[in-house]
Design an enzyme around this catalytic site. Sequence first.
Site, PDB file in Angstrom:
ATOM      1  N   GLY A  57      -5.306   4.973  58.149  1.00  0.00           N
ATOM      2  CA  GLY A  57      -4.134   5.765  58.779  1.00  0.00           C
ATOM      3  C   GLY A  57      -4.341   7.168  58.371  1.00  0.00           C
ATOM      4  O   GLY A  57      -4.921   7.708  57.225  1.00  0.00           O
ATOM      5  N   CYS A  84      -8.975   1.371  53.854  1.00  0.00           N
ATOM      6  CA  CYS A  84      -9.016   2.800  53.498  1.00  0.00           C
ATOM      7  C   CYS A  84      -7.425   2.951  53.138  1.00  0.00           C
ATOM      8  O   CYS A  84      -7.021   2.599  52.000  1.00  0.00           O
ATOM      9  CB  CYS A  84      -9.397   3.527  54.870  1.00  0.00           C
ATOM     10  SG  CYS A  84      -9.193   5.185  54.610  1.00  0.00           S
ATOM     11  N   TYR A  85      -6.675   3.305  54.084  1.00  0.00           N
ATOM     12  CA  TYR A  85      -5.155   3.611  53.729  1.00  0.00           C
ATOM     13  C   TYR A  85      -4.702   2.337  53.228  1.00  0.00           C
ATOM     14  O   TYR A  85      -3.622   2.221  52.383  1.00  0.00           O
ATOM     15  CB  TYR A  85      -4.317   4.346  54.835  1.00  0.00           C
ATOM     16  CG  TYR A  85      -2.938   4.459  54.461  1.00  0.00           C
ATOM     17  CD1 TYR A  85      -2.612   5.514  53.971  1.00  0.00           C
ATOM     18  CD2 TYR A  85      -1.788   3.372  54.998  1.00  0.00           C
ATOM     19  CE1 TYR A  85      -1.148   5.797  53.703  1.00  0.00           C
ATOM     20  CE2 TYR A  85      -0.547   3.598  54.652  1.00  0.00           C
ATOM     21  CZ  TYR A  85      -0.261   4.655  54.052  1.00  0.00           C
ATOM     22  OH  TYR A  85       1.089   4.843  53.863  1.00  0.00           O
ATOM     23  N   HIS A 171     -14.790   1.822  55.964  1.00  0.00           N
ATOM     24  CA  HIS A 171     -14.416   1.411  57.237  1.00  0.00           C
ATOM     25  C   HIS A 171     -15.502   0.345  57.579  1.00  0.00           C
ATOM     26  O   HIS A 171     -16.448   0.616  58.465  1.00  0.00           O
ATOM     27  CB  HIS A 171     -14.203   2.433  58.237  1.00  0.00           C
ATOM     28  CG  HIS A 171     -12.969   3.075  58.282  1.00  0.00           C
ATOM     29  ND1 HIS A 171     -11.807   2.662  58.637  1.00  0.00           N
ATOM     30  CD2 HIS A 171     -12.603   4.298  57.549  1.00  0.00           C
ATOM     31  CE1 HIS A 171     -10.769   3.711  58.342  1.00  0.00           C
ATOM     32  NE2 HIS A 171     -11.336   4.710  57.826  1.00  0.00           N
ATOM     33  N   GLU A 173     -15.304  -1.657  60.087  1.00  0.00           N
ATOM     34  CA  GLU A 173     -15.323  -2.030  61.618  1.00  0.00           C
ATOM     35  C   GLU A 173     -16.306  -1.102  62.427  1.00  0.00           C
ATOM     36  O   GLU A 173     -16.429  -1.119  63.458  1.00  0.00           O
ATOM     37  CB  GLU A 173     -13.853  -1.748  62.149  1.00  0.00           C
ATOM     38  CG  GLU A 173     -13.108  -0.438  61.994  1.00  0.00           C
ATOM     39  CD  GLU A 173     -12.681  -0.308  60.565  1.00  0.00           C
ATOM     40  OE1 GLU A 173     -11.482   0.768  60.679  1.00  0.00           O
ATOM     41  OE2 GLU A 173     -12.896  -0.747  59.906  1.00  0.00           O
ATOM     42  N   ASP A 229     -12.995   0.126  85.095  1.00  0.00           N
ATOM     43  CA  ASP A 229     -11.740  -0.370  84.781  1.00  0.00           C
ATOM     44  C   ASP A 229     -10.714  -0.692  85.676  1.00  0.00           C
ATOM     45  O   ASP A 229      -9.915  -1.696  85.772  1.00  0.00           O
ATOM     46  CB  ASP A 229     -11.080   0.797  83.833  1.00  0.00           C
ATOM     47  CG  ASP A 229     -12.182   1.273  82.875  1.00  0.00           C
ATOM     48  OD1 ASP A 229     -13.101   0.417  82.368  1.00  0.00           O
ATOM     49  OD2 ASP A 229     -12.393   2.358  82.693  1.00  0.00           O
ATOM     50  N   LYS A 371     -14.461  -0.368  76.736  1.00  0.00           N
ATOM     51  CA  LYS A 371     -15.185  -0.377  77.793  1.00  0.00           C
ATOM     52  C   LYS A 371     -16.144  -1.664  77.985  1.00  0.00           C
ATOM     53  O   LYS A 371     -16.356  -2.167  79.153  1.00  0.00           O
ATOM     54  CB  LYS A 371     -16.055   0.796  77.733  1.00  0.00           C
ATOM     55  CG  LYS A 371     -16.843   1.124  79.289  1.00  0.00           C
ATOM     56  CD  LYS A 371     -16.178   1.195  80.502  1.00  0.00           C
ATOM     57  CE  LYS A 371     -15.656   2.479  80.497  1.00  0.00           C
ATOM     58  NZ  LYS A 371     -14.912   2.850  81.844  1.00  0.00           N
TER      59      LYS A 371
END
Length: 515
Positions: A57, A84-85, A171, A173, A229, A371
């Site tokens: 964050g 992280c945060y 991170h 991810e 989408d 996506k």
Amino acid sequence: MSSDKDFIAVLDFGSQYSQLIARRIRECSVYSELFPPTISAQELKKLNPKGIILSGGPSSVYDEDAPKIDPEILNIGIPILGICYGMQLISHQLGGQVEQGQKHEYGRTKIKFEANNLLFKNVTNEINVWMSHGDEVKVLPEGFFSLAVTENEKLASVYSPERNIYAVQFHPEVAHTEQGQIIIRNFVFDICKAKPTWSMTTFIQDSISQIKEMVGNQKVICALSGGVDSSAAAVLVHKAIGDNLTCFYVDTGLMRKNENKDIKRIFDEQFHLNVKFIDARERFLTKLEGVADPELKRKIIGEEFIRTFEDAIKGMGDFDWLVQGTLYPDVIESAVSVGGKAVRIKSHHNVAGLPKDMKFKLLEPFRNLFKDEVRNLALKLGLPEEIVYRHPFPGPGLAIRIVGEISRQKLRILRDADAIVREEIFNAGLYRDVWQAFAILLSIKSVGVMGDRRTYSYPIVLRIVSSEDAMTADWSRVPYDLLDKISRRIVNEVEEVNRVVYDISSKPPATIEWE
């Protein structure tokens, strides 16, 4: 969320990557969902997650309004991973010390492991990871041990065996972290013992049930653009409520070359959906005259979309819901996060550009998906590849690919140039290899020479990027010969253009679109 599925809870502190964490967990065939950090330990325990992840964050733990968590969450015995945060918050709330670092760490950083641990099982001893922080943990809480450090000997990962809490300063991810998905899989399977019970098929089934329950017998309209989408959203909602769905295709005058003909052909011949076509070109272009600010352009377009729908349905009965194909990158760039702490990058007309007095309730079945996840879903719904693999096209259309004021002449120039870019990328066999390929028209002019005479015309910017999910992207290293062919065709075939340049910026620091 189905109660019979194992799942991992992600507490969202406003990171640009929060939903990306959930997405990486779903790639493990385990369901994941975001929750606000204000959720209580009691509420969380009732949900019975197999594990809890605290996201990154933009805040600092020592800020007065920095988000915290219920301290009891750290005591309920469910495995926890702080990112992280999240790592800084765990350390801070358990009595450690967090300080502003003398040097910020952003981007690629090498870390090395100091101890063997399940979290890093099958990960090589040194890896490059993606950092994005200005603070650092200086003193560990009692019972915590260091697992990894950076080249500067800063803490990169810590662990409390007694509490079953893990934390990383980087991170895992994001795609830039080497072997990051292995780390996530280790947490999900080896530490949390979750079972792979989630799939896109179950997502479709759950979504249809949820839409039926939410909508009932009410009427729904869909803003159909022809992209994957909105097309997938229309088909999914149609499966749930049938003829109570009416689709509208609005020609804003901001579409790509031949787009209207392609849309009519596809939906008339292949989908047989109830689609009503609205010619609103004059309406939109009149409203946009003289407007140069990109945020204002987006808000005008967002409002006109709604007003156009409201006018179109007069005399057709009451419509209660508006379906949109909003994706997670749209949501997070518009600073709409579960935790409410994300920083706005730009307003997407289908997220933050809608008028506050809108009469419709929003139905956005894909707002937590990326996506490529929607493309997978669309294939399972039976949509043709022509729709599934179309390059993303922004809701405001060419309005945000013309930098500055919009005019009919500029739209004509950009349409012609953009059509050449897409045609040549397709002919080169690269259409499925790149994420997006398009043209941008700048509102400046430069001197050129054609046939021994001086010209003073517009430049076209080529933007060709590679990405997995639009959260990060890199400029595509397409062959020089292809760039040369595109450039020569645009200059020779498009009036008022005498220069073509190639954008070699990644995201971050740039965005994919220019406005």
